[in-house]
Design a protein around this motif. Sequence first.
Motif, PDB file in Angstrom:
ATOM      1  N   PHE A   1      -9.574  11.528   7.441  1.00 54.22           N
ATOM      2  CA  PHE A   1     -10.122  12.236   6.279  1.00 54.22           C
ATOM      3  C   PHE A   1      -9.069  13.126   5.629  1.00 54.22           C
ATOM      4  CE2 PHE A   1     -12.109  16.112   4.601  1.00 54.22           C
ATOM      5  CZ  PHE A   1     -12.839  15.566   3.556  1.00 54.22           C
ATOM      6  N   LEU A   2      -8.308  13.857   6.442  1.00 58.23           N
ATOM      7  CA  LEU A   2      -7.269  14.736   5.895  1.00 58.23           C
ATOM      8  C   LEU A   2      -6.168  13.931   5.211  1.00 58.23           C
ATOM      9  CD1 LEU A   2      -7.037  17.301   8.830  1.00 58.23           C
ATOM     10  CD2 LEU A   2      -8.002  17.706   6.556  1.00 58.23           C
ATOM     11  N   ALA A   3      -5.825  12.775   5.759  1.00 56.65           N
ATOM     12  CA  ALA A   3      -4.822  11.914   5.122  1.00 56.65           C
ATOM     13  C   ALA A   3      -5.364  11.359   3.799  1.00 56.65           C
ATOM     14  CB  ALA A   3      -4.428  10.781   6.067  1.00 56.65           C
ATOM     15  N   GLU A   4      -6.642  10.971   3.787  1.00 57.55           N
ATOM     16  CA  GLU A   4      -7.246  10.472   2.544  1.00 57.55           C
ATOM     17  C   GLU A   4      -7.279  11.552   1.471  1.00 57.55           C
ATOM     18  OE1 GLU A   4     -11.023   9.071   3.927  1.00 57.55           O
ATOM     19  OE2 GLU A   4     -10.265   7.042   4.298  1.00 57.55           O
ATOM     20  N   GLN A   5      -7.519  12.800   1.861  1.00 57.55           N
ATOM     21  CA  GLN A   5      -7.476  13.906   0.895  1.00 57.55           C
ATOM     22  C   GLN A   5      -6.119  13.975   0.224  1.00 57.55           C
ATOM     23  OE1 GLN A   5      -8.346  17.492   3.099  1.00 57.55           O
ATOM     24  NE2 GLN A   5     -10.310  17.739   2.060  1.00 57.55           N
ATOM     25  N   ARG A   6      -5.070  13.881   1.025  1.00 60.16           N
ATOM     26  CA  ARG A   6      -3.706  13.982   0.478  1.00 60.16           C
ATOM     27  C   ARG A   6      -3.377  12.768  -0.393  1.00 60.16           C
ATOM     28  NH1 ARG A   6       0.674  17.413   1.365  1.00 60.16           N
ATOM     29  NH2 ARG A   6      -1.069  18.845   1.589  1.00 60.16           N
ATOM     30  N   ILE A   7      -3.847  11.592  -0.018  1.00 62.67           N
ATOM     31  CA  ILE A   7      -3.634  10.388  -0.829  1.00 62.67           C
ATOM     32  C   ILE A   7      -4.323  10.549  -2.185  1.00 62.67           C
ATOM     33  CG2 ILE A   7      -4.280   7.928  -1.042  1.00 62.67           C
ATOM     34  CD1 ILE A   7      -1.923   8.215   0.802  1.00 62.67           C
ATOM     35  N   GLU A   8      -5.531  11.091  -2.188  1.00 69.91           N
ATOM     36  CA  GLU A   8      -6.250  11.312  -3.447  1.00 69.91           C
ATOM     37  C   GLU A   8      -5.507  12.301  -4.342  1.00 69.91           C
ATOM     38  OE1 GLU A   8      -8.873   9.664  -4.738  1.00 69.91           O
ATOM     39  OE2 GLU A   8      -8.657   8.378  -2.973  1.00 69.91           O
ATOM     40  N   LEU A   9      -4.934  13.343  -3.738  1.00 73.58           N
ATOM     41  CA  LEU A   9      -4.141  14.297  -4.514  1.00 73.58           C
ATOM     42  C   LEU A   9      -2.901  13.619  -5.089  1.00 73.58           C
ATOM     43  CD1 LEU A   9      -3.638  17.151  -5.549  1.00 73.58           C
ATOM     44  CD2 LEU A   9      -2.600  17.693  -3.331  1.00 73.58           C
ATOM     45  N   ALA A  10      -2.268  12.750  -4.317  1.00 74.38           N
ATOM     46  CA  ALA A  10      -1.091  12.022  -4.812  1.00 74.38           C
ATOM     47  C   ALA A  10      -1.489  11.114  -5.982  1.00 74.38           C
ATOM     48  CB  ALA A  10      -0.461  11.211  -3.682  1.00 74.38           C
ATOM     49  N   LYS A  11      -2.638  10.462  -5.888  1.00 69.66           N
ATOM     50  CA  LYS A  11      -3.103   9.612  -6.989  1.00 69.66           C
ATOM     51  C   LYS A  11      -3.357  10.437  -8.246  1.00 69.66           C
ATOM     52  CE  LYS A  11      -6.416   6.763  -5.612  1.00 69.66           C
ATOM     53  NZ  LYS A  11      -7.472   6.123  -4.774  1.00 69.66           N
ATOM     54  N   GLU A  12      -3.925  11.620  -8.056  1.00 68.35           N
ATOM     55  CA  GLU A  12      -4.181  12.507  -9.194  1.00 68.35           C
ATOM     56  C   GLU A  12      -2.865  12.955  -9.837  1.00 68.35           C
ATOM     57  OE1 GLU A  12      -5.721  17.049  -9.787  1.00 68.35           O
ATOM     58  OE2 GLU A  12      -6.818  15.811  -8.342  1.00 68.35           O
ATOM     59  N   LEU A  13      -1.894  13.319  -9.008  1.00 65.15           N
ATOM     60  CA  LEU A  13      -0.593  13.740  -9.543  1.00 65.15           C
ATOM     61  C   LEU A  13       0.103  12.586 -10.263  1.00 65.15           C
ATOM     62  CD1 LEU A  13       0.689  15.877  -6.529  1.00 65.15           C
ATOM     63  CD2 LEU A  13       0.013  16.732  -8.791  1.00 65.15           C
ATOM     64  N   ALA A  14      -0.014  11.380  -9.732  1.00 61.05           N
ATOM     65  CA  ALA A  14       0.623  10.218 -10.354  1.00 61.05           C
ATOM     66  C   ALA A  14      -0.010   9.894 -11.703  1.00 61.05           C
ATOM     67  CB  ALA A  14       0.525   9.013  -9.425  1.00 61.05           C
ATOM     68  N   ALA A  15      -1.281  10.179 -11.863  1.00 60.82           N
ATOM     69  CA  ALA A  15      -1.975   9.862 -13.111  1.00 60.82           C
ATOM     70  C   ALA A  15      -1.717  10.887 -14.212  1.00 60.82           C
ATOM     71  CB  ALA A  15      -3.475   9.766 -12.851  1.00 60.82           C
ATOM     72  N   ARG A  16      -1.212  12.062 -13.862  1.00 61.29           N
ATOM     73  CA  ARG A  16      -1.018  13.128 -14.861  1.00 61.29           C
ATOM     74  C   ARG A  16       0.052  12.795 -15.889  1.00 61.29           C
ATOM     75  NH1 ARG A  16      -0.988  18.778 -11.484  1.00 61.29           N
ATOM     76  NH2 ARG A  16      -3.146  18.657 -10.767  1.00 61.29           N
ATOM     77  N   ASN A  17       1.184  12.342 -15.436  1.00 61.00           N
ATOM     78  CA  ASN A  17       2.316  12.094 -16.326  1.00 61.00           C
ATOM     79  C   ASN A  17       2.866  10.695 -16.086  1.00 61.00           C
ATOM     80  OD1 ASN A  17       2.530  14.617 -17.653  1.00 61.00           O
ATOM     81  ND2 ASN A  17       3.484  15.491 -15.829  1.00 61.00           N
ATOM     82  N   PRO A  18       3.393  10.076 -17.131  1.00 59.73           N
ATOM     83  CA  PRO A  18       4.025   8.765 -16.936  1.00 59.73           C
ATOM     84  C   PRO A  18       5.277   8.906 -16.064  1.00 59.73           C
ATOM     85  CG  PRO A  18       4.319   9.529 -19.200  1.00 59.73           C
ATOM     86  CD  PRO A  18       3.428  10.515 -18.517  1.00 59.73           C
TER      87      PRO A  18
END
Length: 146
Positions: A57-74
């Motif tokens: 669960f903690l690893a999935e949280q961090r993966i979701e944050l990485a996906k969010e950061l990747a979607a912010r800027n090209p």
Amino acid sequence: MHAPNRLKSCAGQAGFTLAEILVACAIISVGLVAVSMGFGYGVDGVEAGRQQSTAVFLAEQRIELAKELAARNPNLADLTTANLPAEAYGAIANAPRYRRTTAITIDPGGATGARVDVDVFYRPVTGRGVLTTERSVRLSIFLANR
């Protein structure tokens, strides 16, 4: 009239001897010890599963944050280790027995994307105490440029 004697002699009746009772108690004791040990292993197994599920669960949280950061800027501009810092034991909210690291591998030239590896470490808690060896869970994702 004479009343019949309702008490009978015990000499003709059979019963358990002391030796038979002791053997039966020994057999039951061995069985109870085996059941209690099995129960202990079962409780340890359930706890190990809970701890591993928390780590995932903690690893999935961090993966979701990485996906969010990747979607912010090209070009994955916000996907940096500064935005996904390592967290020591006691630093993760509601999970003080876990630590988390994130590794980001950007594709050379930046044409394709980046691989994000999240490792969550923990020391297993058992019925015998906290083990000194760490266990870990790793989740990886590849995030493409948009």
